[in-house]
Design a protein around this motif. Structure first.
Motif, PDB file in Angstrom:
ATOM      1  N   PRO A 142       0.981  -0.868  -0.159  1.00 34.42           N
ATOM      2  CA  PRO A 142      -0.163   0.197  -0.381  1.00 34.42           C
ATOM      3  C   PRO A 142       1.499   1.258  -0.123  1.00 34.42           C
ATOM      4  N   TYR A 143       2.879   1.278  -0.101  1.00 35.25           N
ATOM      5  CA  TYR A 143       3.213   2.440   0.285  1.00 35.25           C
ATOM      6  C   TYR A 143       3.359   2.939  -1.125  1.00 35.25           C
ATOM      7  N   ALA A 144       4.051   3.598  -1.537  1.00 38.39           N
ATOM      8  CA  ALA A 144       5.087   4.355  -2.737  1.00 38.39           C
ATOM      9  C   ALA A 144       5.594   3.329  -2.750  1.00 38.39           C
ATOM     10  N   VAL A 145       6.138   3.286  -1.809  1.00 40.44           N
ATOM     11  CA  VAL A 145       8.123   2.764  -1.315  1.00 40.44           C
ATOM     12  C   VAL A 145       7.654   1.072   0.330  1.00 40.44           C
ATOM     13  N   ALA A 146       7.958   0.213  -0.198  1.00 38.33           N
ATOM     14  CA  ALA A 146       7.862  -0.583   1.111  1.00 38.33           C
ATOM     15  C   ALA A 146       8.225  -0.355   1.959  1.00 38.33           C
ATOM     16  N   PRO A 147       7.854  -0.662   3.627  1.00 36.08           N
ATOM     17  CA  PRO A 147       9.341  -0.154   4.451  1.00 36.08           C
ATOM     18  C   PRO A 147      10.114  -1.583   4.582  1.00 36.08           C
ATOM     19  N   GLY A 148      10.808  -0.884   5.291  1.00 32.95           N
ATOM     20  CA  GLY A 148      12.526  -2.025   4.677  1.00 32.95           C
ATOM     21  C   GLY A 148      13.191  -1.468   4.017  1.00 32.95           C
ATOM     22  N   ARG A 149      12.873  -0.889   2.563  1.00 32.55           N
ATOM     23  CA  ARG A 149      13.259  -0.588   1.217  1.00 32.55           C
ATOM     24  C   ARG A 149      14.298   0.400   1.664  1.00 32.55           C
ATOM     25  N   VAL A 150      14.115   1.361   1.684  1.00 30.13           N
ATOM     26  CA  VAL A 150      14.788   2.333   2.145  1.00 30.13           C
ATOM     27  C   VAL A 150      15.708   2.731   3.025  1.00 30.13           C
ATOM     28  N   ARG A 151      16.547   2.874   3.336  1.00 32.76           N
ATOM     29  CA  ARG A 151      18.066   2.441   4.721  1.00 32.76           C
ATOM     30  C   ARG A 151      19.008   3.135   4.431  1.00 32.76           C
ATOM     31  N   LYS A 152      19.726   2.991   5.698  1.00 32.65           N
ATOM     32  CA  LYS A 152      21.017   4.518   5.577  1.00 32.65           C
ATOM     33  C   LYS A 152      21.823   3.451   4.483  1.00 32.65           C
ATOM     34  N   ASP A 153      23.272   4.216   4.541  1.00 28.18           N
ATOM     35  CA  ASP A 153      24.765   3.063   3.524  1.00 28.18           C
ATOM     36  C   ASP A 153      24.619   2.112   4.106  1.00 28.18           C
ATOM     37  N   ASP A 154      24.831   1.879   6.321  1.00 28.79           N
ATOM     38  CA  ASP A 154      25.001   0.907   6.555  1.00 28.79           C
ATOM     39  C   ASP A 154      24.231   0.264   7.042  1.00 28.79           C
ATOM     40  N   GLY A 155      22.861   0.010   5.856  1.00 26.82           N
ATOM     41  CA  GLY A 155      21.854  -0.690   6.264  1.00 26.82           C
ATOM     42  C   GLY A 155      21.003  -1.050   7.806  1.00 26.82           C
ATOM     43  N   GLN A 156      21.464  -0.054   7.914  1.00 25.16           N
ATOM     44  CA  GLN A 156      20.348   0.870   9.245  1.00 25.16           C
ATOM     45  C   GLN A 156      18.831   1.625   8.669  1.00 25.16           C
ATOM     46  N   PRO A 157      18.187   1.467   9.926  1.00 23.76           N
ATOM     47  CA  PRO A 157      16.589   1.960   9.070  1.00 23.76           C
ATOM     48  C   PRO A 157      17.280   3.666   9.568  1.00 23.76           C
ATOM     49  N   PHE A 158      16.332   4.545   9.185  1.00 18.51           N
ATOM     50  CA  PHE A 158      16.294   5.701   9.645  1.00 18.51           C
ATOM     51  C   PHE A 158      15.828   6.184  10.612  1.00 18.51           C
ATOM     52  N   ARG A 159      16.183   7.398  11.328  1.00 22.89           N
ATOM     53  CA  ARG A 159      15.361   7.590  12.588  1.00 22.89           C
ATOM     54  C   ARG A 159      14.696   8.805  12.518  1.00 22.89           C
ATOM     55  N   VAL A 160      14.918   9.588  11.161  1.00 19.98           N
ATOM     56  CA  VAL A 160      14.894  11.167  10.987  1.00 19.98           C
ATOM     57  C   VAL A 160      14.278  11.028   9.885  1.00 19.98           C
ATOM     58  N   PHE A 161      13.215  12.060   9.238  1.00 22.58           N
ATOM     59  CA  PHE A 161      12.647  11.820   8.354  1.00 22.58           C
ATOM     60  C   PHE A 161      13.294  12.619   7.618  1.00 22.58           C
ATOM     61  N   THR A 162      14.336  13.923   7.135  1.00 22.54           N
ATOM     62  CA  THR A 162      14.884  14.625   7.182  1.00 22.54           C
ATOM     63  C   THR A 162      15.971  13.504   5.507  1.00 22.54           C
ATOM     64  N   PRO A 163      17.007  12.574   6.512  1.00 25.67           N
ATOM     65  CA  PRO A 163      17.332  12.067   5.709  1.00 25.67           C
ATOM     66  C   PRO A 163      16.221  10.990   4.901  1.00 25.67           C
ATOM     67  N   PHE A 164      15.592   9.930   5.659  1.00 26.54           N
ATOM     68  CA  PHE A 164      15.105   9.588   4.861  1.00 26.54           C
ATOM     69  C   PHE A 164      13.932  10.890   3.833  1.00 26.54           C
ATOM     70  N   ARG A 165      13.719  11.107   3.549  1.00 24.13           N
ATOM     71  CA  ARG A 165      12.765  11.134   2.216  1.00 24.13           C
ATOM     72  C   ARG A 165      14.122  11.903   1.283  1.00 24.13           C
ATOM     73  N   ARG A 166      15.297  11.736   1.542  1.00 25.20           N
ATOM     74  CA  ARG A 166      16.121  11.743   0.522  1.00 25.20           C
ATOM     75  C   ARG A 166      16.337  10.745  -0.380  1.00 25.20           C
TER      76      ARG A 166
END
Length: 465
Positions: free
Chosen positions: A128-152
């Motif tokens: 149901p999402y534009a990008v499925a949860p778990g797909r967008v991660r930081k360079d080290d593979g960890q999930p984002f905790r802050v929206f602005t870098p997540f959005r980028r």
């Protein structure tokens, strides 16, 4: 079904539409014919408020009509009924859009196991999402905790274009002759709901979206925080039930120019971000994301319950708060800026637990979405990821003056104040004769309670040392 023909099941959940349906394409590739299925799951039906259930039932009727009356509706635990339906039509595969919520993931694993035990497969295509949860991660593979870098990172990841599908993409089995599986049930009657609900169909979703694109999108960046004007898209309920997919909105917004289109795209990103947070931290649906806030003592006892009741009823004496709570009751919806104002008042003026308010909203909102609702509350409470600092306490008077400058929103939903002109409606206690008859004095002194909130926050700071 002809001898030797292959069959499949398309199990609808949060995708109650026929356009842009990747599951249809997957089912058509896998089988000659497919059965359309919806399961009334007691685990989801029981806690849902009347507005959400009524909207769901209306959307199901519309979907059934779009499918030519070929939607099979059954009731029960999906782990039991889905494998039985698949067996009844000898389906080798059951096709779904993936669910990433805490309950949905557990349910789908149980269904997948039941199907696999019988040599069948649960096939997940899209979400149901534009990008499925778990797909967008930081360079080290960890999930984002802050929206602005997540959005980028989300923008760089991108999303697929809408799929070209219709009811005719799949050759649908007719369930009316009896499928041999769980007993079909009629789509339930509407729940008794006083709120005025939006149209519950794919066509209604697209009409609302086209109206927004033609009229309000250019002003969205400026008007989205104004509850006194029609400045939002009102698409949240349609996204909740999948009567439209976010990639359709993103594709259309991409053709717009200017700041407003970027702001709208960011709002879709927030929706995906909160789903991603819940995916990685399912405990955050019920508990503080930031565990240091476990040290914050909420109010309790009879006085706390009485204060909560006044907040729920829209009888706090602060007009913008009361207007929001009454809009919630009348429309099963509340403007997002006012959601933040009412949430801040509950948590930081009344010192009540955010989860009390989140639970009330989920019971009332027609667009109630677990990830967005819970984490929106945690943002305002200061307890979540990317949260507003706890010491940022919304002043309900200044918020009202800023975002409802002429008082039209308050007068619409608080009839006791309709005779108060202009900006004075936000401070009725300052009128020569005090508040109009029937409207209460402010239940708290905001300045005093703000200081109390800051003093309570010292315990959180101590817990972090």
């Amino acid at each position: 079904m002809a001898e030797g023909a292959r069959s499949a099941v398309v199990w609808f959940r949060r995708d109650l539409r026929v356009g842009d349906q990747p599951t249809f394409l997957a089912a058509a590739d896998a089988a000659d014919r497919a059965l359309a299925l919806f399961v009334l799951d007691p685990a989801l039906v029981t806690p849902s408020g009347g507005a959400r259930l009524t909207f769901l039932y209306r959307a199901l009727r519309s979907l059934d009509e779009s499918l030519g009356g070929r939607l099979l509706v059954v009731r029960g635990d999906p782990a039991d009924v889905v494998p039985r339906v698949a067996a009844a039509v000898d389906a080798a595969s059951v096709h779904v859009a993936a669910d990433f919520g805490p309950y949905g993931r557990r349910r789908d694993e149980a269904v997948a196991k039941g199907l696999a035990d019988a040599g069948r497969e649960l096939v997940r295509t899209g979400s149901p999402y534009a990008v499925a949860p778990g797909r967008v991660r930081k360079d080290d593979g960890q999930p984002f905790r802050v929206f602005t870098p997540f959005r980028r990172a989300w923008l760089e990841h991108g999303w697929r274009e809408p799929a070209e599908t219709s009811a005719d993409t799949v050759d649908w089995l007719d369930p009316s002759g009896g499928d041999g599986g769980p007993r079909a049930v009629p789509i339930p009657d509407d729940e008794p709901v006083d709120a005025e609900l939006p149209g519950a169909s794919e066509a209604a979703a697209l009409r609302q979206w086209r109206a927004f694109l033609s009229d309000a999108v250019e002003r969205y960046g400026d008007d989205r925080n104004r509850p006194d004007v029609e400045g939002t898209s009102r698409m949240s309920v349609y996204l909740k039930y999948g009567l439209v997919h976010p990639r359709t909105l993103l594709a259309d917004v991409a053709r717009q120019r200017g700041r407003s289109s970027e702001v709208y795209r960011s709002e879709i990103a927030w929706r995906d971000f909160y789903a991603d947070v819940l995916f990685h931290r399912p405990d955050s649906a019920r508990e503080n994301y930031d565990k240091a806030f476990d040290a914050l003592p909420p109010a309790s006892g009879d006085d706390a319950v009485a204060a909560f009741d006044r907040w729920r009823e829209g009888r706090t004496g602060f007009p913008i708060v009361d207007a929001g709570m009454r809009q919630l009751r009348e429309q099963a919806w509340m403007h997002n800026r006012v959601r933040m104002i009412t949430a801040s008042f509950l948590v930081k003026d009344l010192h009540l637990p955010w989860w009390w308010g989140a639970r009330h909203f989920m019971g009332m909102l027609v667009d109630g979405d677990l990830a967005s609702n819970q984490h929106g509350w945690q943002w305002t409470a200061g307890t979540g990821t990317d949260a507003a600092p706890y010491f940022r306490v919304f002043n309900p008077v200044t918020q009202g003056l800023r975002f409802d400058p002429d008082g039209d929103y308050v007068r619409r939903f608080v009839p006791e104040l309709r005779g108060v002109p202009g900006r004075a409606v936000h401070t009725p206690w300052e009128l020569p004769d005090g508040p109009p008859t029937g409207y209460p004095e402010p239940m708290v002194d905001h300045k005093v309670e703000r200081q109390e909130a800051l003093e309570r926050y010292e315990r959180v700071k101590a817990a972090r040392r």
